[in-house]
Enzyme design. Structure first.
Site, PDB file in Angstrom:
ATOM      1  N   VAL A  16      36.897  -1.068  24.043  1.00 38.23           N
ATOM      2  CA  VAL A  16      37.185  -2.144  23.082  1.00 38.23           C
ATOM      3  C   VAL A  16      38.649  -2.091  22.658  1.00 38.23           C
ATOM      4  O   VAL A  16      39.313  -3.125  22.531  1.00 38.23           O
ATOM      5  CB  VAL A  16      36.233  -2.059  21.863  1.00 38.23           C
ATOM      6  CG1 VAL A  16      36.633  -3.054  20.788  1.00 38.23           C
ATOM      7  CG2 VAL A  16      34.799  -2.314  22.292  1.00 38.23           C
ATOM      8  N   ARG A  41      42.653  14.368  22.595  1.00 37.37           N
ATOM      9  CA  ARG A  41      42.564  14.368  24.065  1.00 37.37           C
ATOM     10  C   ARG A  41      43.609  13.468  24.710  1.00 37.37           C
ATOM     11  O   ARG A  41      44.162  13.792  25.740  1.00 37.37           O
ATOM     12  CB  ARG A  41      41.177  13.866  24.521  1.00 37.37           C
ATOM     13  CG  ARG A  41      40.035  14.796  24.247  1.00 37.37           C
ATOM     14  CD  ARG A  41      38.732  14.193  24.769  1.00 37.37           C
ATOM     15  NE  ARG A  41      38.311  13.012  23.990  1.00 37.37           N
ATOM     16  CZ  ARG A  41      37.597  13.073  22.871  1.00 37.37           C
ATOM     17  NH1 ARG A  41      37.212  14.234  22.398  1.00 37.37           N
ATOM     18  NH2 ARG A  41      37.252  11.977  22.222  1.00 37.37           N
ATOM     19  N   SER A  42      43.860  12.316  24.109  1.00 41.39           N
ATOM     20  CA  SER A  42      44.821  11.402  24.758  1.00 41.39           C
ATOM     21  C   SER A  42      46.169  11.319  24.053  1.00 41.39           C
ATOM     22  O   SER A  42      47.021  10.525  24.471  1.00 41.39           O
ATOM     23  CB  SER A  42      44.238  10.006  24.942  1.00 41.39           C
ATOM     24  OG  SER A  42      43.152   9.785  24.161  1.00 41.39           O
ATOM     25  N   ARG A 101      28.785  -1.387   7.806  1.00 45.53           N
ATOM     26  CA  ARG A 101      28.434  -2.818   7.848  1.00 45.53           C
ATOM     27  C   ARG A 101      27.524  -3.276   6.714  1.00 45.53           C
ATOM     28  O   ARG A 101      27.673  -4.384   6.214  1.00 45.53           O
ATOM     29  CB  ARG A 101      27.756  -3.157   9.179  1.00 45.53           C
ATOM     30  CG  ARG A 101      28.712  -3.228  10.339  1.00 45.53           C
ATOM     31  CD  ARG A 101      27.971  -3.625  11.585  1.00 45.53           C
ATOM     32  NE  ARG A 101      28.795  -3.436  12.759  1.00 45.53           N
ATOM     33  CZ  ARG A 101      28.332  -3.038  13.936  1.00 45.53           C
ATOM     34  NH1 ARG A 101      27.043  -2.784  14.096  1.00 45.53           N
ATOM     35  NH2 ARG A 101      29.145  -2.897  14.950  1.00 45.53           N
ATOM     36  N   CYS A 130      27.760  -6.606  18.275  1.00 47.03           N
ATOM     37  CA  CYS A 130      28.073  -7.640  19.274  1.00 47.03           C
ATOM     38  C   CYS A 130      26.979  -8.705  19.416  1.00 47.03           C
ATOM     39  O   CYS A 130      27.283  -9.887  19.566  1.00 47.03           O
ATOM     40  CB  CYS A 130      28.391  -6.997  20.616  1.00 47.03           C
ATOM     41  SG  CYS A 130      27.256  -5.706  21.089  1.00 47.03           S
ATOM     42  N   SER A 160      28.767  -2.637  29.179  1.00 43.40           N
ATOM     43  CA  SER A 160      30.057  -2.320  28.546  1.00 43.40           C
ATOM     44  C   SER A 160      29.914  -2.141  27.039  1.00 43.40           C
ATOM     45  O   SER A 160      30.749  -1.478  26.417  1.00 43.40           O
ATOM     46  CB  SER A 160      31.092  -3.398  28.849  1.00 43.40           C
ATOM     47  OG  SER A 160      30.571  -4.673  28.543  1.00 43.40           O
ATOM     48  N   GLY A 161      28.850  -2.692  26.459  1.00 42.28           N
ATOM     49  CA  GLY A 161      28.585  -2.485  25.031  1.00 42.28           C
ATOM     50  C   GLY A 161      28.348  -1.019  24.710  1.00 42.28           C
ATOM     51  O   GLY A 161      28.447  -0.595  23.561  1.00 42.28           O
ATOM     52  N   LYS A 214      19.811  -4.527  13.412  1.00 41.91           N
ATOM     53  CA  LYS A 214      21.167  -4.980  13.081  1.00 41.91           C
ATOM     54  C   LYS A 214      21.223  -6.502  13.139  1.00 41.91           C
ATOM     55  O   LYS A 214      21.837  -7.151  12.289  1.00 41.91           O
ATOM     56  CB  LYS A 214      22.191  -4.404  14.065  1.00 41.91           C
ATOM     57  CG  LYS A 214      22.535  -2.948  13.804  1.00 41.91           C
ATOM     58  CD  LYS A 214      23.433  -2.416  14.916  1.00 41.91           C
ATOM     59  CE  LYS A 214      23.527  -0.898  14.839  1.00 41.91           C
ATOM     60  NZ  LYS A 214      24.185  -0.318  16.020  1.00 41.91           N
ATOM     61  N   HIS A 244      27.080 -10.582  27.095  1.00 44.22           N
ATOM     62  CA  HIS A 244      25.715 -10.528  26.562  1.00 44.22           C
ATOM     63  C   HIS A 244      25.123 -11.940  26.600  1.00 44.22           C
ATOM     64  O   HIS A 244      25.822 -12.924  26.318  1.00 44.22           O
ATOM     65  CB  HIS A 244      25.713 -10.090  25.097  1.00 44.22           C
ATOM     66  CG  HIS A 244      25.984  -8.634  24.865  1.00 44.22           C
ATOM     67  ND1 HIS A 244      26.201  -7.721  25.870  1.00 44.22           N
ATOM     68  CD2 HIS A 244      26.070  -7.937  23.704  1.00 44.22           C
ATOM     69  CE1 HIS A 244      26.403  -6.524  25.336  1.00 44.22           C
ATOM     70  NE2 HIS A 244      26.343  -6.623  24.034  1.00 44.22           N
TER      71      HIS A 244
HETATM   72  P1  A2P Z   1      40.062   9.247  23.477  1.00 49.95           P
HETATM   73  O1  A2P Z   1      40.370   8.352  24.625  1.00 49.95           O
HETATM   74  O2  A2P Z   1      41.207  10.124  23.100  1.00 49.95           O
HETATM   75  O3  A2P Z   1      38.759   9.984  23.608  1.00 49.95           O
HETATM   76  P2  A2P Z   1      34.929   4.350  24.304  1.00 49.95           P
HETATM   77  O4  A2P Z   1      33.944   3.723  23.356  1.00 49.95           O
HETATM   78  O5  A2P Z   1      35.372   3.419  25.371  1.00 49.95           O
HETATM   79  O6  A2P Z   1      34.453   5.645  24.830  1.00 49.95           O
HETATM   80  O7  A2P Z   1      36.293   4.644  23.416  1.00 49.95           O
HETATM   81  C1  A2P Z   1      36.315   5.412  22.235  1.00 49.95           C
HETATM   82  C2  A2P Z   1      37.729   5.422  21.641  1.00 49.95           C
HETATM   83  O8  A2P Z   1      37.690   6.177  20.423  1.00 49.95           O
HETATM   84  C3  A2P Z   1      38.758   6.122  22.524  1.00 49.95           C
HETATM   85  O9  A2P Z   1      40.023   5.531  22.322  1.00 49.95           O
HETATM   86  C4  A2P Z   1      38.742   7.530  21.964  1.00 49.95           C
HETATM   87  O10 A2P Z   1      39.924   8.262  22.192  1.00 49.95           O
HETATM   88  C5  A2P Z   1      38.606   7.258  20.486  1.00 49.95           C
HETATM   89  N1  A2P Z   1      38.077   8.427  19.779  1.00 49.95           N
HETATM   90  C6  A2P Z   1      36.930   9.090  20.028  1.00 49.95           C
HETATM   91  N2  A2P Z   1      36.784  10.123  19.165  1.00 49.95           N
HETATM   92  C7  A2P Z   1      37.871  10.111  18.348  1.00 49.95           C
HETATM   93  C8  A2P Z   1      38.318  10.907  17.254  1.00 49.95           C
HETATM   94  N3  A2P Z   1      37.604  11.944  16.807  1.00 49.95           N
HETATM   95  N4  A2P Z   1      39.488  10.599  16.659  1.00 49.95           N
HETATM   96  C9  A2P Z   1      40.210   9.543  17.086  1.00 49.95           C
HETATM   97  N5  A2P Z   1      39.844   8.746  18.115  1.00 49.95           N
HETATM   98  C10 A2P Z   1      38.693   9.017  18.745  1.00 49.95           C
END
Ligand code: A2P
Length: 339
Positions: A16, A41-42, A101, A130, A160-161, A214, A244
């Site tokens: 998203v 992680r990223s 929500r 959604c 994808s949801g 929901k 959807h």
């Molecule tokens: P990251 O990519 O570093 O894991 P999806 O629903 O597609 O899996 O995406 C979840 C999003 O939320 C990703 O950008 C993920 O980052 C982020 N995310 C998940 N856990 C955390 C957290 N504890 N703090 C900040 N962002 C998070």
């Protein structure tokens, strides 16, 4: 430029989050600065946005310093942790998760449907689920004229949801099935390839799933319906990547005629009527993927209810169901000076 907002996108690396970035690139949202937050992680990864490279920042309380508006889609736990922190620092936190929500202090908004509720925000604004979201634009228009009495919805929801893992699982599952190998699902309870799964989220005591409840509870909150309006939903996961679909039966207080309702929906903002059965024209998720409107077709008088209408409603679940509405809410917050 100083009174334009500083914006953050939380969960910028997710399904998203990435959609939010592409909609922000398409739409005219004026801001002073923008930053991209995700998990540790990223952190350090690079995101290209409007032709410039940005470094992904780890989400910490300090990351919200000086941020006026945060568009968040990082899951319920992350929102529960950071939304109150962001709000305490004066940031308007627009949340895609279900964490807040139904909180009475949190407006639950579909832009163009209940914008005035935004004025009641105390720092957190929620984006509906959604399945609820795509139904609100056509339903609001119909309710204004005919007054909803009862509604039964069956959903056909794309994978994808459920995030990136679920998208990859559909692909892997299809490939394994085609070569006749066994497959052990993990994102879903059962194999999703060449199958449908009548469970989304966990079950409640009343036998409905949380996803189904929901639709009931969020619709009531957004359209200000009281307990007398009865709403029931069955939510089903289908092997579709994006888009959807919903089969909707509505009973109204006032007399309704399908051709008049079709004309009303044709002039409803955000709705596109795709309905010409003589030429086999009706909406499908493949047509809706990547697009902004909510498509409505198969509009007909119900033979099950007096004053009843049946229709089929399709939309890109990552857009109107999540990212697009989040961006539209941010635009309204800016326009209405609510940050
Ligand atoms: P990251 O990519 O570093 O894991 P999806 O629903 O597609 O899996 O995406 C979840 C999003 O939320 C990703 O950008 C993920 O980052 C982020 N995310 C998940 N856990 C955390 C957290 N504890 N703090 C900040 N962002 C998070």
């Amino acid at each position: 430029m100083t009174n334009l907002p500083n914006i953050a996108v939380l969960g910028a690396t997710g399904v998203v989050g990435r959609e939010i970035l592409s909609i922000l690139e398409e739409n005219k949202v004026e801001y002073n600065s923008i930053k991209f937050l995700a998990s540790a992680r990223s952190a350090g990864q690079t995101i290209e946005f409007k032709g410039e490279k940005h470094t992904v920042v780890e989400t910490t309380p300090e990351a919200f310093d000086g941020v006026n508006i945060c568009l968040a889609s990082a899951g319920g736990e992350t929102s529960k942790k950071y939304a109150p922190i962001a709000a305490s620092k004066g940031c308007v936190f627009i949340d895609n998760s279900s964490a807040f929500r139904m909180d009475k202090d949190v407006p639950l908004v579909i832009a163009g449907v209940n914008d005035e509720d935004l004025r009641l925000h105390k720092g957190i604004i929620a984006n509906p689920n959604c399945s609820t979201s795509q139904l609100m634009l056509p339903l609001k228009a119909l309710d204004n004229k005919y007054k909803v009495k009862r509604m039964i919805v069956s959903t056909y929801q794309a994978v994808s949801g459920a995030g990136l893992k679920a998208i990859n699982e559909l692909t892997d599952n299809i490939k394994t099935n085609l070569v006749g190998m066994p497959y052990e699902p993990s994102a879903f309870k059962y194999e999703i390839a060449f199958n449908v799964i009548p469970q989304i989220d966990t079950f409640c005591e009343n036998g409905y799933t949380k996803e189904e409840m929901k639709v009931t509870n969020e619709t009531r909150k957004i359209l200000h319906f009281d307990e007398n309006v009865k709403i029931s939903c069955t939510a089903v996961r289908v092997p579709v990547y994006v888009g959807h679909s919903e089969s909707v039966s509505v009973e109204f207080e006032n007399k309704i005629d399908a051709s008049e309702a079709r004309e009303l929906l044709k002039v409803t903002d955000g709705v596109e009527v795709v309905d010409d059965i003589d030429n086999f024209v009706y909406p499908t998720p493949k047509d809706a993927a990547g697009k902004n409107p909510v498509y409505v077709g198969r509009i007909r008088n119900s033979i099950a209810f007096d004053n009843g209408l049946e229709f089929f409603c399709v939309a890109d679940n990552l857009r109107i169901g999540a990212a697009l509405n989040t961006v539209r809410i941010a635009q309204k917050v800016i326009e209405m000076g609510l940050y």
